[in-house]
Design an enzyme around this catalytic site. Structure first.
Site, PDB file in Angstrom:
ATOM      1  N   CYS A  30       0.907  -1.021  -0.098  1.00  0.00           N
ATOM      2  CA  CYS A  30      -0.006   0.086  -0.053  1.00  0.00           C
ATOM      3  C   CYS A  30       0.897   1.284   0.076  1.00  0.00           C
ATOM      4  CB  CYS A  30      -0.757  -0.015   1.256  1.00  0.00           C
ATOM      5  SG  CYS A  30      -1.781   1.491   1.428  1.00  0.00           S
ATOM      6  N   CYS A  70       0.134   3.361   3.347  1.00  0.00           N
ATOM      7  CA  CYS A  70       0.696   2.920   4.603  1.00  0.00           C
ATOM      8  C   CYS A  70       2.468   2.961   4.472  1.00  0.00           C
ATOM      9  CB  CYS A  70       0.679   1.357   4.581  1.00  0.00           C
ATOM     10  SG  CYS A  70      -1.243   1.188   5.219  1.00  0.00           S
ATOM     11  N   CYS A 104      -7.297  -0.266   1.285  1.00  0.00           N
ATOM     12  CA  CYS A 104      -6.440  -1.005   2.207  1.00  0.00           C
ATOM     13  C   CYS A 104      -7.178  -1.155   3.289  1.00  0.00           C
ATOM     14  CB  CYS A 104      -5.261  -0.270   2.222  1.00  0.00           C
ATOM     15  SG  CYS A 104      -3.989  -0.636   3.657  1.00  0.00           S
ATOM     16  N   CYS A 144      -5.172   1.343   6.102  1.00  0.00           N
ATOM     17  CA  CYS A 144      -5.505   2.749   6.220  1.00  0.00           C
ATOM     18  C   CYS A 144      -6.421   3.348   5.269  1.00  0.00           C
ATOM     19  CB  CYS A 144      -4.077   3.339   5.797  1.00  0.00           C
ATOM     20  SG  CYS A 144      -4.029   3.205   3.692  1.00  0.00           S
ATOM     21  N   CYS A 155      -9.075  -3.940 -10.112  1.00  0.00           N
ATOM     22  CA  CYS A 155      -8.432  -3.009 -11.078  1.00  0.00           C
ATOM     23  C   CYS A 155      -8.020  -2.001 -10.116  1.00  0.00           C
ATOM     24  CB  CYS A 155      -9.598  -2.501 -11.998  1.00  0.00           C
ATOM     25  SG  CYS A 155      -9.250  -1.285 -13.124  1.00  0.00           S
TER      26      CYS A 155
END
Length: 179
Positions: free
Chosen positions: A74, A77, A125, A128, A150
């Site tokens: 991520c 993050c 995510c 976060c 996607c």
């Protein structure tokens, strides 16, 4: 450190199975902190749910046509100092949609919410709540999950297998606010 070998992350095998999980939300910053730690485009995509243009965010600026072995983190993050694996190169496939496509995610690292219009499912995510993109189901790609994630390149960072440092996308062209 984070495990960078894609083989270390289990893949779903049962038809119709999913690795999508629930929101954990233990990586939290103020909006001003996110804006200061992320590039403009990362901030717009991850925090404001913008979308990068399809078929434009390619290597070296992004990950649509990126097939190196490794782990996708991520990007939000990572900017906050946490290395959170979301996807691996073993989960990525060339789906032709113009954005990085994955048939599954690292177990429980991603969750989904219906878009405000109720038509699409946003993926975020789990740590976060950064906007990743959308998940589509029932397309004939032949994977057991029947999912296509996607994902915006701007939402991701990448660590090559056996590597230490992560790469973030450098694309700085236009991104599009949600309608």
């Amino acid at each position: 450190g984070v495990e960078t070998d894609p083989k270390a992350y289990p893949l779903p095998t049962a038809k119709g199975s999913t690795h999508l999980g629930k929101a954990i939300l233990d990586v939290q910053l103020s909006d001003a902190e996110w804006e200061s730690k992320l590039s403009r485009n990362q901030y717009m995509v991850l925090r404001k749910k913008a979308t990068e243009p399809g078929h434009k965010v390619l290597v070296p600026e992004g990950f649509d046509n990126h097939y190196e072995k490794g782990v996708y983190l991520c990007g939000g993050c990572a900017a906050a100092g946490q290395r959170v694996p979301l996807y691996t190169s073993a989960m990525k496939f060339d789906c032709g949609c113009g954005w990085p496509g994955f048939w599954t995610n690292v177990e429980d690292a991603v969750y989904e919410e219906k878009d405000a219009d109720g038509r699409r499912c946003e993926i975020l995510c789990a740590r976060c709540a950064g906007h990743l993109g959308h998940v589509f189901r029932g397309e004939p790609f032949g994977y057991c999950t029947e999912e296509r994630h996607c994902v915006n390149s701007m939402s991701l960072a990448f660590i090559p297998s056996g590597g230490v440092d992560f790469q973030v996308p450098s694309y700085s062209g236009p991104v599009y606010a949600p309608r």
